[in-house]
Scaffold this active site. Structure first.
Site, PDB file in Angstrom:
ATOM      1  N   ASP A  49       0.846  -1.202   0.000  1.00  0.00           N
ATOM      2  CA  ASP A  49       0.000   0.000   0.000  1.00  0.00           C
ATOM      3  C   ASP A  49       0.875   1.244   0.000  1.00  0.00           C
ATOM      4  OD1 ASP A  49      -2.929   1.175   0.799  1.00  0.00           O
ATOM      5  OD2 ASP A  49      -1.333   2.286   1.822  1.00  0.00           O
ATOM      6  N   TYR A  54       3.230   9.785  -0.551  1.00  0.00           N
ATOM      7  CA  TYR A  54       4.337   9.176   0.186  1.00  0.00           C
ATOM      8  C   TYR A  54       5.677   9.401  -0.518  1.00  0.00           C
ATOM      9  CZ  TYR A  54       0.535   6.507   2.439  1.00  0.00           C
ATOM     10  OH  TYR A  54      -0.615   6.117   3.087  1.00  0.00           O
ATOM     11  N   LYS A  79      -2.827   5.987  -4.232  1.00  0.00           N
ATOM     12  CA  LYS A  79      -3.892   6.943  -3.909  1.00  0.00           C
ATOM     13  C   LYS A  79      -3.675   8.266  -4.633  1.00  0.00           C
ATOM     14  CE  LYS A  79      -3.623   4.950   0.720  1.00  0.00           C
ATOM     15  NZ  LYS A  79      -2.232   4.468   0.615  1.00  0.00           N
ATOM     16  N   HIS A 112      -7.410   9.780  -1.591  1.00  0.00           N
ATOM     17  CA  HIS A 112      -6.695   9.788  -0.315  1.00  0.00           C
ATOM     18  C   HIS A 112      -7.500  10.433   0.824  1.00  0.00           C
ATOM     19  CE1 HIS A 112      -2.273   9.433   1.136  1.00  0.00           C
ATOM     20  NE2 HIS A 112      -3.105   9.194   2.123  1.00  0.00           N
TER      21      HIS A 112
END
Length: 275
Positions: A49, A54, A79, A112
């Site tokens: 994930d 990120y 996301k 998100h």
């Protein structure tokens, strides 16, 4: 590798999604993400994930490619970040994520956060990507019941997954019940409460089974039918987090852990976030 680690839930569209995955929030894209993904896959993980926010999709993709495991055997989630929401910008952002991951198809694409006045248009873009075959499943993250109702009331597809903060101090019972009734799979981020595992009940139950507090909490996730994605860059800890399929909590133990709920968040409130 224990075959149990690849046990899967079946999403509403028939796609299989592993109950256990590796979360990579805050994992750096300087080689750390690639190494972390590779070691997790070696330990038996088959779900990763990540997210555009990120900033490690490139490393995640490299770790998957270099793992020696067939692409079809790895379930990859990413996301759409808040700044990229809206119909056209979501399509563009997805292409960027797909390029960084080095994948033709993403297994699960999520919104998100429910950005006000944008998330329904973002969802419309996800539906297009799903219809066009670029993603195998679509869902949301951090959506409350009213957000889900907004999407469901105006859309062709009901979100297949809702990834939310979920742990013994934040059980989100009403949201979980709504998700089940709508055939939406709940998925837990920060399942280990960012390391806040100092409740004595975890250690007491763990001692009975020869398990750590973290393993007890992750097992509680699974027995509540919630997909869990603990984050760790440590191969030993990754292995430990995956060793949760060889014991079963009693109904009383599950209830005891659930009774710790105090609606405590370690992350932002989906109705009041600012990023």
């Amino acid at each position: 590798m224990s075959q149990a680690r690849t046990e899967s839930t079946i999403l509403s569209n028939g796609v299989k999604m592993p109950w256990l995955g590796l979360g990579v929030w805050k994992v750096k894209d300087d080689g750390e993400a690639e190494r972390s993904v590779a070691s997790a896959i070696e330990a038996g993980y088959r779900s990763i994930d990540t997210a555009a926010a990120y900033n490690n999709e490139t490393g995640v993709g490299a770790g998957i490619r270099n793992s020696g495991i067939a692409r079809d055997d790895i379930f990859v989630t990413t996301k759409i970040w808040n700044a990229h929401q809206g119909y056209e910008s979501t399509l563009t952002a997805f292409e960027d994520s797909r390029r960084k991951l080095g994948l033709d198809v993403v297994d699960l694409l999520l919104i998100h956060w429910p950005v006000k006045d944008k998330y329904t248009e973002t969802w419309r873009a996800l539906e297009k990507l799903y219809r066009d075959g670029f993603v195998r499943a679509i869902g949301v993250s951090n959506f409350q019941i009213h957000h889900l109702r907004d999407v469901i009331s105006t859309s062709e597809f009901v979100p297949m997954v809702n990834q939310v903060e979920y742990h013994p101090l934040l059980t989100q019972t009403e949201l979980h019940t709504f998700a089940k009734s709508s055939n939406i799979q709940l998925m837990a981020w920060s399942p280990l409460m960012q390391g806040n595992l100092d409740q004595s009940v975890f250690a007491e139950i763990g001692a009975k089974y020869g398990k750590s507090p973290a393993q007890v909490v992750l097992r509680w996730d699974l027995q509540n039918e919630v997909v869990t994605i603990p984050k760790s860059v440590n191969p030993v800890r990754q292995q430990e987090n995956a060793d949760i399929f060889d014991f079963t909590l009693t109904d009383e133990e599950v209830a005891l852990i659930s009774g710790l709920n105090r609606n405590q968040r370690f992350g932002p409130d989906p109705d009041n976030f600012n990023f």
